[in-house]
Design an enzyme around this catalytic site. Sequence first.
Site, short mmCIF file in Angstrom:
data_model
loop_
_atom_site.label_atom_id
_atom_site.label_comp_id
_atom_site.label_asym_id
_atom_site.label_seq_id
_atom_site.Cartn_x
_atom_site.Cartn_y
_atom_site.Cartn_z
N SER A 76 -27.57 -4.18 2.97
CA SER A 76 -27.94 -5.59 3.03
C SER A 76 -27.05 -6.50 2.20
CB SER A 76 -29.39 -5.78 2.59
OG SER A 76 -30.29 -5.15 3.47
N GLU A 130 -36.38 -14.95 4.51
CA GLU A 130 -36.19 -13.52 4.76
C GLU A 130 -37.52 -12.79 4.88
OE1 GLU A 130 -34.16 -9.49 2.84
OE2 GLU A 130 -35.03 -11.03 1.54
N ASP A 163 -29.92 -8.30 9.36
CA ASP A 163 -28.69 -7.96 8.66
C ASP A 163 -28.15 -6.61 9.13
OD1 ASP A 163 -30.93 -6.77 7.59
OD2 ASP A 163 -30.39 -7.11 5.50
N HIS A 164 -29.06 -5.74 9.56
CA HIS A 164 -28.69 -4.41 10.04
C HIS A 164 -29.90 -3.83 10.76
CE1 HIS A 164 -31.22 -2.82 6.87
NE2 HIS A 164 -30.59 -3.62 6.02
N HIS A 218 -33.19 -9.78 -5.00
CA HIS A 218 -32.82 -8.69 -4.10
C HIS A 218 -31.58 -9.09 -3.28
CE1 HIS A 218 -33.95 -5.28 -1.26
NE2 HIS A 218 -34.03 -4.75 -2.47
N HIS A 242 -37.72 2.16 5.53
CA HIS A 242 -37.13 3.11 4.58
C HIS A 242 -38.11 4.22 4.20
CE1 HIS A 242 -33.11 1.79 3.70
NE2 HIS A 242 -33.49 0.54 3.42
#
Length: 598
Positions: free
Chosen positions: A144, A369, A415-416, A202, A378
Site C-alpha cells: 500500500s 480510505e 491500491d492493490h 498508516h 490479510h
Amino acid sequence: MHSLVMLGFLWAGLVACSWAGVTTQPPPLIRTLSAGGDIGPQFDVSKPTEPEDAKFWHKVGLRQLEKTIKQAQRVKEHSYQKKARNIIVFIGDGMGVSTISAGRIYKGQYLKHGFGEEETLVFDDFPNTGMAKTYNVDKQVPDSAGTATAIFSGSKTHYGAIGMDATRSKKNGQQGRVQSVMEWAQKEGKRTGVVTTTRITHATPAATYAHIYDRDWECDTEVPAESVGIHVDIARQLVENAPGNRFNVILGGGMSPMGILNASEVKTTIFEGPTETICSRADNRNLPAEWLAHHANDTVPPALVHNRKDLLNVDVKKVDHLMGLFRNNHITYSIAREAGEPSLQEMTETALGILERGDESNGYVLLVEGGRIDQGHHMNYARAALHELYEFDLAIQAAVNNTDPEETLILVTADHSHAVTFNGYALRGADILGTANSHEKNDPMFYETISYANGPGYWDHLANDSRPQNSSNMWLPLKHFTEEERTAPTYRHLATVPRKDETHGGEDVAVFAYGPGSSLIRGVFEQNYLAYVMSYAGCLGPAKDFDDSCEDYQNEQKERPLDKPNPNKSGASVLGASLIPIVTAATADYSRTDGFVE
C-alpha cells in the site's frame, strides 16, 4: 521459409512423441524465451535501463495523458477538458475485482434485496472505468505504501516507501522526495483532508503528507538508529510539516503513534494479526496538543474529538480545522463496531461539511480510505472484509449525495488486490459466504465460495490427526464448524498455503470515475496516471499547464457572477437521485468514552 518448415516438423515430432508417452523437450521457439536465445529481446532485463525515478514516471504519466486526450480528440469527444473544482479519491484498500463482485452480492444479501447477484454498488453506475497496473518498482505484487505514493504523487516507487521515489536513502531524508496531490492542492488555495478507518499514520493516508524511507516508521521508536535525526517519524510529519499540518480534516484511528492513549478502551471482539499491534512514542510528545497549538490563532478554534457524539456535534460550517482520533490503533471492523466509534459514512459527511465553503474557497481535495477491507483479507476474515466494503459503499453514496456533479471529480479505486478467490458453481442466490457445492449431494467435500490462496486460515481448516483414515483430503469437513463459528466476524475462510498474514494480489485493479475529468479514465494504464488525471482535471500540479484548458477554465471562473445559481446545490446529485436508496444500519447515540492519558 525453410526455418518455418523445420519448426513445423519439430512440433509434429513433439506431438507424435507425446502420443507415444515419451517425454521430450519443447520446440526451439518456445525454449528460446527462457533460455536466453535471440527471440524475445524485450525480456532481457540485464541491459542498463533508464532509472525508474520520479522523472521517469513523470514522463510515463504525461505520455498516458497525451495518449488518452488524442484518443478522445480522434472521435471529436471533448469532455476530457471539463475541470473539477473538488476532487474526492476513495481508496478501497485491497478491493480487487473479486472483492468487488463478492461484496456486491454480500450487500444485496445483507440488505435482503433479492438473490444478491443483481445488486449494485454505488460506483457501479459511474460512467467511466479503467484498469490500473499496480506493481511497485521492485515488486511484481505491491504494497500500500508504494501504490499510494504512485496514486497521490504520480511516481511509482519501492515496496514500503512513502512519498519518495526509487532513489530513496536511509541516510538522506531529502533524497527522492516527491510532492503529493495535497501539496499541489494547497498551492492552489484548496482545502484538504484525509479520512480513514485505519491509523491516520498508516500507509495510504501517510502517502498524502509524509516523506519517509519505510512505512513502518510511524512512531519515533520505530526509526532505526542509522536514520534517527535524518528521517522524522510519520506522526510528527503530520503535525510539524506541510501539507499535513495544513489539513482541514484529519479523521481516523491511531492515537498511540500520536502520543495519546485511551486507557479504558474496550475490545469486545478480539481480532488477530500483525496489524492489531501498534507502536507507542518514547519522546513523551502529545502531538494532538501540538496540533491544537499550531492552530491556536485560527479565527475559529480548531476541534479535536475522540468519539462519535463529539464528531457529530462539530459545527462544520464554522470549524476550519478538525482532528478526530477514535481508537488507540485502527478503528474497529464495522461488523463489530464498538460504542463511541463513528462510521466511515459519518466521517465522510463531516469532512465534506468542513471542506465545502462555496465561493469562499477554491475547492478541496479529500482522501477517503476504506482501509480495513485489506486487513480483513490479510487474516482471511472474509465476512469482516466484505462488510467493510459495504460500509465503504455507504460513504461513497454520501459523497455522491452531497456534492455537485458539475464541480466534483470522484475517483473510486483500490491500491492493490488480494489473494482471494470467488469460485465454485454455487446456485443463484447462495450465501456468498457459504458453501459453493452443498447442492451437489454426492460431492465428497463441501467447500466455500470464498477462499484464499494463502493465509492463517490454512491452520484453522487443516485436518491434522482428525483426518479420516485412508483419506486424501487434508481439510476438516465444514460440518466440524458450528453455524455460530462460521458466522462470527473472526471466522477464517480456508487458505491453501500457510502464512501468518495473507498476501496481496498482483492483478490490475478497477478505477471508477464520475464528474468533470472522469472521461480521462479509460483503458489500462499505470497506476501513477491517476495523479495526472487529478492534476489535469483539477488544474493543480505538473499537468496544470499541459494545454490551455486550465487557463480557459480559470478565466471563466473569474467572469462568472458570484450569485449565479447552481442547479445542483440545493439537492442531491443527478447520479445520487437515480440510485436505489441504501438502508443504513441504525446507530446509537453513544456517550463519551473517558480515560485518555498522555
